[in-house]
Every structure is written in C-alpha cells, then in structure tokens.
Scaffold this motif. Structure first.
Motif, PDB file in Angstrom:
ATOM      1  N   ASP A 202     104.496  60.987  49.698  1.00 25.81           N
ATOM      2  CA  ASP A 202     103.145  60.766  50.224  1.00 25.81           C
ATOM      3  C   ASP A 202     102.087  60.919  49.141  1.00 25.81           C
ATOM      4  O   ASP A 202     102.296  61.572  48.125  1.00 25.81           O
ATOM      5  N   ASN A 203     100.921  60.313  49.392  1.00 25.98           N
ATOM      6  CA  ASN A 203      99.701  60.515  48.590  1.00 25.98           C
ATOM      7  C   ASN A 203      99.792  60.018  47.155  1.00 25.98           C
ATOM      8  O   ASN A 203      99.081  60.513  46.277  1.00 25.98           O
TER       9      ASN A 203
ATOM     10  N   LYS B 164     103.206  58.020  53.016  1.00 29.78           N
ATOM     11  CA  LYS B 164     101.904  57.807  53.646  1.00 29.78           C
ATOM     12  C   LYS B 164     100.763  57.903  52.634  1.00 29.78           C
ATOM     13  O   LYS B 164     100.887  58.492  51.577  1.00 29.78           O
ATOM     14  N   ARG B 165      99.636  57.311  53.035  1.00 25.85           N
ATOM     15  CA  ARG B 165      98.348  57.453  52.351  1.00 25.85           C
ATOM     16  C   ARG B 165      98.359  56.935  50.916  1.00 25.85           C
ATOM     17  O   ARG B 165      97.715  57.505  50.036  1.00 25.85           O
TER      18      ARG B 165
ATOM     19  N   TYR C 202      94.670  56.173  48.820  1.00 20.28           N
ATOM     20  CA  TYR C 202      93.595  56.756  49.637  1.00 20.28           C
ATOM     21  C   TYR C 202      92.310  56.834  48.806  1.00 20.28           C
ATOM     22  O   TYR C 202      92.280  57.385  47.715  1.00 20.28           O
TER      23      TYR C 202
ATOM     24  N   ASP D   8      96.464  58.531  45.349  1.00 19.23           N
ATOM     25  CA  ASP D   8      95.454  59.043  46.278  1.00 19.23           C
ATOM     26  C   ASP D   8      94.334  59.678  45.463  1.00 19.23           C
ATOM     27  O   ASP D   8      94.525  60.713  44.833  1.00 19.23           O
TER      28      ASP D   8
ATOM     29  N   GLU E 158      98.804  54.438  56.837  1.00 15.49           N
ATOM     30  CA  GLU E 158      97.496  54.848  56.323  1.00 15.49           C
ATOM     31  C   GLU E 158      97.277  54.436  54.874  1.00 15.49           C
ATOM     32  O   GLU E 158      96.473  55.034  54.153  1.00 15.49           O
TER      33      GLU E 158
ATOM     34  N   ASN F 240      95.012  64.424  48.120  1.00 13.95           N
ATOM     35  CA  ASN F 240      95.307  65.078  49.396  1.00 13.95           C
ATOM     36  C   ASN F 240      94.259  66.137  49.739  1.00 13.95           C
ATOM     37  O   ASN F 240      94.568  67.209  50.250  1.00 13.95           O
TER      38      ASN F 240
END
Length: 321
Positions: A10-11, A63-64, A67, A14, A97, A18
């Motif tokens: 994830d992330n 995910k993400r 971002y 980003d 996302e 996070n």
C-alpha cells in the motif's frame, strides 16, 4: 527509476506518506517492503516523480497508489499548490483508491484497477499494452491535449461522468469555472480543497464531502456522509440529508440541508435570505415553499464576552473583554 515488488504494498508513490504527520506507522525514509532487487524508500519514488521523472513498478501494488500526486502539501511544509509530476507505470494490478487527491501526472496500468478510484479518468492510451489514467483536476485545468476520454464526456465547459465507476475526491484542488456532473453515487472527499466551479452529484456522496472547500459549489441530490463540510473556508455545499455531523472547524462558506443536520462547532443554524432560497430553487430544482424548508448552517460568530468590574461605590459594571 525501476523496481520489482513481490507482493502488493500500500501507499506506493503516496505524496502524503500515509499521513505520517498523524501516523508514525509509515515514514518517508522507510524502505518499501518486498522489493526483489532494489531498496528504494517511499520518499525516493515521490522525489523522482516531483522531478518530472518516471517510476516503473513490476508487480501488483496495493491501495492508495499516487495519493495526492502532483501537490506540494502544506502539511509537509509545501505551498499547497499543484506542481509537475512524472508518470507511473505498473506492470500488474492496482488496488483501490488509486489517485485519491491526485492533481497532476499520469498512471499507466497493465492490469486491473480496483474501485473506488480516486480523482482520475481513463483516456485513450498512447503506449501499447497499458491503460492510461489522468487526474480530473489536471484535465479540467490544463486540457485534454491529444487525449480522448473513455466512457465519459467533456463538452461546453461541462464534464459528465456517467461510466458507473465509483470515484472519490472528484475535483480535488480544482480551480476551474466549469461544471462536473456525476450520474450516480460518489465515494469520499468530493470537492476537497476545490477553489471554484460546480460539482453536481445525482446520487449519494460519502464522507468528507466538501471538506476544506475553498470556493465553488457542491450539489448532492442525495445524502452525504460524516464530516461533510469540515474545515470549509468558502463556497457552498447543499444536500438532502447527512450522516453524522457536518461543519466541524468550518471558517466560512455555507451548508444547506433539506433535513435537519447535526453540526459540530463552530457550525450553527442561521436564517435563510432571499438569495439563499433562489440558490436552493435553482440547484435542487425545488419550488419556493419546499426551498424555504431547507436549513442553512454557517460558522457561528463569536459572542461578545464581558467581565464583571466592581466599582468603588459597590456597583457592578459589565465591561466588554
């Protein structure tokens, strides 16, 4: 910059890391786990994108992804403005996302992308074997160029989203005088940090609708989720009903609700003026009597404070602080 990832993480890319200013679980200098032949940190990939360079990822990501890509975040000491960004290539699948709050750059994805999506739209790809996605904010503020939208339309200063895909943070940081119309429901954060323009949701909206709104109008012909209108600075948010509390920490603007809403300080109910009723009639396509039943919420003005002053003659005078 190229890396191979053995399992979804994830992330990646980003820009918020996070939300590390509130959550120490992920730090910019942390090495991204499960890399096969590299040891890049989360910050390494973001720095590369900020230079306008490209990042290539082999494998599935979580995910993400991306971002707030393309933003110089105030929370991390930046200006809060949009800035250039490179491209991200993913030779694999992408989790949900992706592109939340994304304001610049492009995503090229070989595999599938899970819903909800973020502030991105698919356009015709200029590279074989990849699907291409661009930020809604970037498209509206800088134009499509040679790209062509897939499943949606942009005409006469109106972007219509009717492809049935659930998206969040639509219009994030947008500074565009046109209109976005969504035929269906949306995910969280619609219009976050938007400066001008109109977003109309012909369905329901999620949490944080209109949060940090700094101009423009968000119209929801349905319900909104918790924390809608939080930290608003300017603009107008109107909806049928809300879940949870609205208006927390708002500094300006106005919130309108057909059904009575629960508010968080400093949001408080105020009276409707003629211009409010005209606005409600126009945006919600309602009659005058129905429009007059809406409630309006604005930041409550601080009440004047007084202190007791004891005079020599024994009397008490109330003096404004």
């Amino acid at each position: 910059m190229k890396t191979r990832i053995l399992k979804p993480i994830d992330n990646i890319c980003d820009y918020t890391f996070n939300f590390c200013w509130n959550d120490s679980k992920l730090k910019p200098e942390d090495v991204i786990p499960s890399q096969a032949s590299s040891s890049f940190t989360y910050a390494d990939l973001v720095t590369e994108l900020k230079r306008g360079e490209d990042v290539y990822i082999e494998g599935n990501v979580g995910k993400r992804l991306a971002y707030s890509m393309g933003t110089d975040l105030k929370h991390l000491g930046g200006t809060g403005e949009t800035q250039q960004a490179g491209k991200i290539f993913v030779d694999g699948d992408v989790g949900s996302e992706a592109g939340m709050g994304m304001a610049a750059g492009s995503l090229y994805i070989k595999g599938n992308i899970a819903e909800p999506l973020g502030n991105i739209l698919e356009v015709t790809s200029d590279i074989n074997g990849y699907r291409k996605f661009r930020s809604i904010t970037d498209i509206l503020c800088n134009g499509l160029g040679n790209d062509v939208l897939k499943g949606n339309s942009l005409a006469e200063n109106t972007l219509t989203l009717n492809d049935g895909i659930l998206r969040g943070t639509i219009g994030a940081r947008c500074n565009w005088q046109g209109a976005i119309v969504v035929e269906g429901d949306v995910y969280n954060g619609t219009g976050v940090l938007m400066q001008q323009g109109t977003i109309t949701i012909n369905g329901n909206a999620g949490m944080n609708t209109g949060s940090h709104l700094n101009g423009g109008t968000i119209v929801v012909h349905g319900n909104v989720g918790e924390f809608s209108g939080a930290y608003m600075k300017n603009g107008r948010l109107i909806f049928i009903s809300s879940k949870g509390y609205v208006g927390a920490g708002m500094e300006g603007g106005a919130i309108y609700s057909k059904k009575k809403a629960n508010t968080s300080p400093p949001a408080a109910k105020t009276g409707l003026e003629k211009e409010d009723i005209d606005f409600i009639r126009k945006t919600m396509q309602s009659g005058r009597v129905e429009s007059m039943l809406y409630s309006k919420y604005e930041p409550e003005k601080e009440k004047e404070k007084f202190e007791e002053v004891h005079m020599r003659d024994g009397s008490i005078v109330m003096r404004k602080v």
